[in-house]
Motif scaffolding. Structure first.
Motif, short mmCIF file in Angstrom:
data_model
loop_
_atom_site.label_atom_id
_atom_site.label_comp_id
_atom_site.label_asym_id
_atom_site.label_seq_id
_atom_site.Cartn_x
_atom_site.Cartn_y
_atom_site.Cartn_z
N ASN A 184 37.85 27.65 41.56
CA ASN A 184 38.10 29.09 41.67
C ASN A 184 39.50 29.29 42.26
OD1 ASN A 184 37.68 31.83 41.56
ND2 ASN A 184 36.51 31.93 43.47
N VAL A 185 40.26 30.29 41.76
CA VAL A 185 41.62 30.55 42.22
C VAL A 185 41.81 32.05 42.40
CG1 VAL A 185 44.09 30.30 41.72
CG2 VAL A 185 42.48 28.56 40.91
N ASP A 186 42.40 32.44 43.55
CA ASP A 186 42.84 33.83 43.69
C ASP A 186 44.27 33.84 44.21
OD1 ASP A 186 42.80 33.63 46.46
OD2 ASP A 186 40.81 34.51 46.65
N SER A 187 44.75 34.99 44.71
CA SER A 187 46.18 35.15 44.99
C SER A 187 46.70 34.23 46.08
CB SER A 187 46.48 36.60 45.35
OG SER A 187 45.73 37.00 46.49
N ASN A 188 45.87 33.85 47.05
CA ASN A 188 46.40 32.98 48.11
C ASN A 188 45.43 31.88 48.52
OD1 ASN A 188 44.48 34.38 49.54
ND2 ASN A 188 45.88 35.18 51.09
N SER A 189 44.34 31.71 47.80
CA SER A 189 43.39 30.67 48.17
C SER A 189 42.73 30.09 46.93
CB SER A 189 42.33 31.21 49.13
OG SER A 189 41.50 32.15 48.47
#
Length: 591
Positions: free
Chosen positions: A13-18
């Motif tokens: 899983n990938v988001d804007s800062n983690s």
């Protein structure tokens, strides 16, 4: 790559800062051995890396779970232990270039995630070199030293935060000592309101203290601007301008102009002088004039001037002896009582201040009494910041509590002004920066004004240093156990946070709001840090880290008393004598 012993798992899983990482089932244990060293998987605050071609992304473990954030159904939970890591991305390294904060390339699903080894950490933090000072060892390695960039630590400002007993004083002493030991041209000024640090730097510093025989602290009253001096003398609220304030201002300006040609540092044009100019004048003479005006008697009822005074004795203003006049007549005859009573209350207040021995360091500073004295402002400032030891400790433990605010503000402003106006000189200003350290900052740099800090003279002066000091070579460090009580303007300008153990929720919240947004997982560790351990984030460190601060000896005199040892002793009442204690209380002098 998956065959490498450092392989940890893959990105799911990938988001804007983690990112979220699923740990592989192939890891033999939760503590694998890599190159002969044991590594604990899933420790909060540890680092992981994501290799993408010649780019290596680095992140900090923020949370550990045995169920993915994407799975909501409890039936899908497994018993394989801590299999999912939430990782906050902090920086990247491209090829053999230096590690940089910030992310330019994000990982994608199924990218590999690896354990960060001691070699990786050494690559990030680098070897000790020019422009770096060692703060301590990385908490995950006894061999890995952590260094701070000195330029950013000083000129981008810093804060050392921690509850009582967390190791704040040791951290402060260690950093100052590292600077002194490694940089022969350095200079620092430490504001020490409890007198704790002189023992830690014995032989390495010059200490100024009230009533000290070697280096007495002197802060001449005439170095104050009019707002500061009038508040101190007569309690004048800032911005107020009553008739008596106007008269006080005019009298001070008159005497300053009279001394324009007598100054030891060089004569100046009297037209450029204002009531705020730091020019010597005799406050006792000003008081004597007001006293004479209020209490005089005159031969004329309508013309009450010096020419019509019924004077019997001039008095002695230097010894605070007022002029003596003939008694005014009861009735309509001469001598007539003075009609000039506007300065009555101010004259009484000024006299009271001048008679109070606690303020001798301001009103009777030997060598700086007036324009005819042997020293001037240049001598004072040069004595504070130019000497062989390079560290100046301004010990304010003898300053009356109600004067701490003005005293810190005045010291800070004078030093800042000397750096500002001397910014192009070869020996000061931008060509030779200065570090100012403010210990126990919550006492005099409050977030809000209260009865103690009505006008916040210290706060305004220190805020100016934090906002503008970098441009003129002035760096600053605040040291406090209560960051939630510190001026928000100051914390907003802090470039590096060295946060030791903090247990108060509001203090932790303040640090979390002031620190970089993606560092929340590290800041959440503050209450669980060991003594002498700190979270270091900001511009002076390559990557946010949990660090064990190097112990400095001798320690500042801020340790807790040894309660058990002292209570075991059998004290005899015949040995107890409080006379010396009471004498110290009355004279405001430490034993």
């Amino acid at each position: 790559m998956k065959s490498e012993v450092t392989y940890l798992g893959s990105v799911i899983n990938v988001d804007s800062n983690s990112i979220e990482v699923e740990i592989t089932d192939d890891i033999p244990s939760s503590a694998p051995i890599v190159n002969g060293r044991l590594y604990r998987i899933g420790q909060i605050g540890t680092l992981v890396k994501v290799p993408i071609g010649n780019i290596r992304l680095f992140g900090i473990v923020a949370s550990v779970s045995n169920v993915s954030n994407k799975i909501q159904d409890e039936n899908n939970m497994n018993d394989n232990g801590s299999r999912y890591l939430q990782v906050q991305l902090v920086g990247e390294q491209i090829g053999k270039k230096k590690f940089e904060r910030g992310i330019g390339t994000f990982p994608t699903i199924n990218d590999e995630v690896h354990i960060v080894t001691e070699g990786d950490l050494l690559n990030i933090y680098g070897e000790e070199g020019k422009g770096l000072i060692e703060i301590g060892k990385h908490s995950s390695s006894d061999n890995l030293s952590v260094h701070l960039d000195l330029h950013n630590l000083v000129l981008r400002h810093s804060a050392i935060l921690g509850s009582t007993g967390s190791g704040k004083s040791n951290t402060t002493a260690h950093l100052i000592n590292e600077i002194l030991e490694n940089y022969n041209g350095s200079r620092a000024v430490l504001i020490d309101i409890h007198g704790e640090y002189s023992s830690a730097f014995n032989g390495k510093c010059k200490v100024f203290k009230i009533n000290d025989t070697a280096n007495p602290l002197k802060i001449p009253y005439w170095t104050m601007n009019f707002d500061e001096l009038s508040f101190f003398l007569v309690g004048r609220p800032n911005g107020q301008e009553r008739p008596e304030d106007k008269k006080l201002r005019e009298e001070i300006l008159r005497y300053k102009k009279l001394n324009a040609g007598k100054l030891k540092a060089g004569s100046i044009n009297e037209d450029s002088i204002t009531p705020d100019s730091p020019i010597p004048f005799d406050i006792k003479q000003v008081w004597h004039n007001f006293n004479r005006e209020v209490n005089g008697t005159y031969s004329s009822s309508s013309d009450q001037t010096r020419n019509t005074e019924e004077l019997e004795d001039e008095g002695d203003f230097q010894n605070l002896i007022p002029a003596k006049f003939k008694e005014y007549a009861i009735g309509s005859g001469a001598p007539y009582k003075s009609k000039n009573q506007i300065m009555y209350s101010y004259e009484q207040k000024i006299f009271s201040r001048l008679k109070d021995s606690r303020y001798n360091f301001m009103f009777n500073p030997e060598g700086y009494l007036n324009a005819d004295s042997e020293c001037d402002l240049d001598t004072l400032i040069r004595g504070w910041i130019e000497h062989n030891e390079r560290l100046t400790i301004l010990d304010l433990s003898g300053v009356p509590f109600e004067l701490i605010d003005i005293t810190v503000g005045l010291l800070t402003r004078l030093i800042f002004d000397s750096m500002y106006w001397g910014r192009k000189e070869t020996y000061t200003g931008k060509n030779r920066p200065l570090l100012m350290v403010f210990e126990e900052a919550h006492i005099y740099l409050p977030k809000n004004e209260d009865s103690t800090h009505i006008y916040g003279y210290a706060r305004k002066a220190v805020e100016k240093v934090f906002k503008e000091g970098r441009k003129f070579g002035v760096g600053a460090t605040v040291v406090t156990q209560r960051p939630s009580e510190i001026s928000e303007t100051i914390l907003a300008q802090v470039g590096t946070f060295i946060a030791l153990r903090l247990t108060n929720s509001s203090d932790k919240g303040t640090v979390k709001s002031a620190a970089p947004n993606n560092m929340n997982s590290l800041i959440d560790l503050l209450s669980s840090l060991r003594k002498g351990e700190a979270i270091v984030v900001g511009e002076s460190i390559e990557i946010p880290s949990r660090v064990r601060i190097k112990e400095y000896t001798p320690r500042p005199n801020s340790n807790d008393p040894n309660l058990v040892e002292s209570w075991i002793k059998d004290f005899k009442l015949d040995d107890v004598n409080y006379k010396s204690v009471v004498t110290a209380m009355r004279e405001q002098k430490h034993l």
